[in-house]
Enzyme design. Sequence first.
Site, short mmCIF file in Angstrom:
data_model
loop_
_atom_site.label_atom_id
_atom_site.label_comp_id
_atom_site.label_asym_id
_atom_site.label_seq_id
_atom_site.Cartn_x
_atom_site.Cartn_y
_atom_site.Cartn_z
N ASP A 111 -9.95 0.47 -4.62
CA ASP A 111 -10.70 0.96 -3.44
C ASP A 111 -12.19 1.26 -3.98
OD1 ASP A 111 -9.14 0.94 -1.25
OD2 ASP A 111 -9.33 2.95 -0.70
N GLU B 292 -8.42 -5.39 5.07
CA GLU B 292 -8.15 -5.04 3.53
C GLU B 292 -6.77 -5.67 2.77
OE1 GLU B 292 -9.18 -0.49 2.89
OE2 GLU B 292 -8.52 -0.86 4.84
N GLY C 178 -11.17 8.69 8.20
CA GLY C 178 -12.17 8.74 7.14
C GLY C 178 -12.95 7.69 7.37
N ASN D 272 0.79 -1.35 -0.08
CA ASN D 272 -0.07 -0.11 -0.01
C ASN D 272 0.70 1.21 0.16
OD1 ASN D 272 -1.84 2.05 0.59
ND2 ASN D 272 -2.68 1.07 2.06
N LYS E 169 3.05 1.10 3.38
CA LYS E 169 2.60 0.00 4.13
C LYS E 169 2.86 -1.50 3.57
CE LYS E 169 -1.20 0.04 6.65
NZ LYS E 169 -2.73 0.29 7.00
N GLY F 250 -15.21 2.37 14.75
CA GLY F 250 -16.33 1.27 14.38
C GLY F 250 -16.02 0.17 15.63
N MET G 17 -11.71 10.93 17.67
CA MET G 17 -13.05 10.65 18.30
C MET G 17 -12.81 10.24 19.75
SD MET G 17 -15.58 11.61 16.73
CE MET G 17 -16.76 11.08 17.73
N ARG G 18 -11.60 9.55 20.10
CA ARG G 18 -11.41 9.07 21.44
C ARG G 18 -11.22 10.30 22.50
NH1 ARG G 18 -6.29 5.35 19.85
NH2 ARG G 18 -6.00 7.14 18.54
#
EC number: 2.7.2.1
Length: 406
Positions: A147, A385, A211, A7, A14, A333, A284-285
């Site tokens: 993607d 993925e 994202g 990636n 990655k 999530g 978000m944490r």
Amino acid sequence: MIVLVVNSGSSSIKYQLLDMDNEKVLCKGLAERIGIPGSRIVHKKDGEKFVIEHPMANHDEALQLVLQTLKDEKMGAIKDFKEIDAVGHRVVHGGEKFSGSVLIDDEVINAIEEFSYLAPLHNPPNLMGIKAIMKLLPGVPNVAVFDTAFHAKMPKKAYLYAIPYEYYEKYKIRRYGFHGTSHRYVSRRTAEILGLDYNKSKIITVHLGNGASIAAVMNGKSVDTSMGFTPLEGLVMGTRSGDLDPSIVTFLIEKEGLSPEEVYTILNKKSGVLGLTSNFSSDMRDIEDKALENDPLCRLVLDIYEYRIAKYIGAYVAAMNGVDAISFTAGVGENSPITREEICENYLSYLGIKIDKEKNNVKGEERIISTPDSKVKVLIVPTNEELMIARDTKEIIEKGIKKLEY
């Protein structure tokens, strides 16, 4: 079969090496800060972490160092590059041309270059990785996994914008969707866990990372998704606005004296959760922690974030005329019990959803979190993925085909 998954980003790569006979990860890592001072590889094998500080001027040098690491006596998992049977590459944008994974040849490379105008930040570095591997491992087959491919066959009613049709014909302005490899993996895995026939199921996948996007997967096909022409459309994200009235763009240009590029940067890099909290955090944490401490702004931001997600889930229940399961994946999530619980209990109880709070109170573990009598099943399914890319690569090579249709 040994498959290397790559990636390739603008300044990082990655990678994972997998034995596809048992789908085991042999080793994996990240080459980062490519072309800038402090470049290094963070490599993991059998739970042990290695850090290799080494200059990497470009993608060729970075992947050369990655390959050397893969066959290193202590850190590696192979003795010779000939053991690598194939390489699978993540490519962000496949335009309308690619609705499945493909064996890479000159025609595919040219097409990826052609679609770079649709993903100028992603396709060019994806191509750098492909070209570097082809140079370093001559003769080894390469596969591109896009993607956008899973969403490429959405119905026209879902992907066309209500703007003059000539712009679609001239510039291919339409909704493409992203995170397709993740949505495909999670929806398939959801069907497996529940014992559903994937080709006769209605599944909503909720990919919440920095994202974020949601997909409606009906009978094994993506029929709608929240991201659009770019990854800016849809949900409230870490730094992206998601849906907004397009006239806000011209309003800001006029009132703030900004250029179109500056507004684009604001909407992509300075909006979303970061913008709503006046630059406090895009994570978000942090927002959840403050919301639980009764911080009114962070509580409001969490409400806005969850409300947008719930609206999309409701829309996709309508789009599919029902739903069998809803699966949460990616960073937020998988790891935020409060977000999952509040979305389901505050907005989705009309579907007959009931959450088992004990089962929901876990992080990153694959499981059903709804009660046995819940009319719609709710799950946590950690995305993978890299495994999906490796599976596609293996299938194309073993079957001797050029293209894999989903």
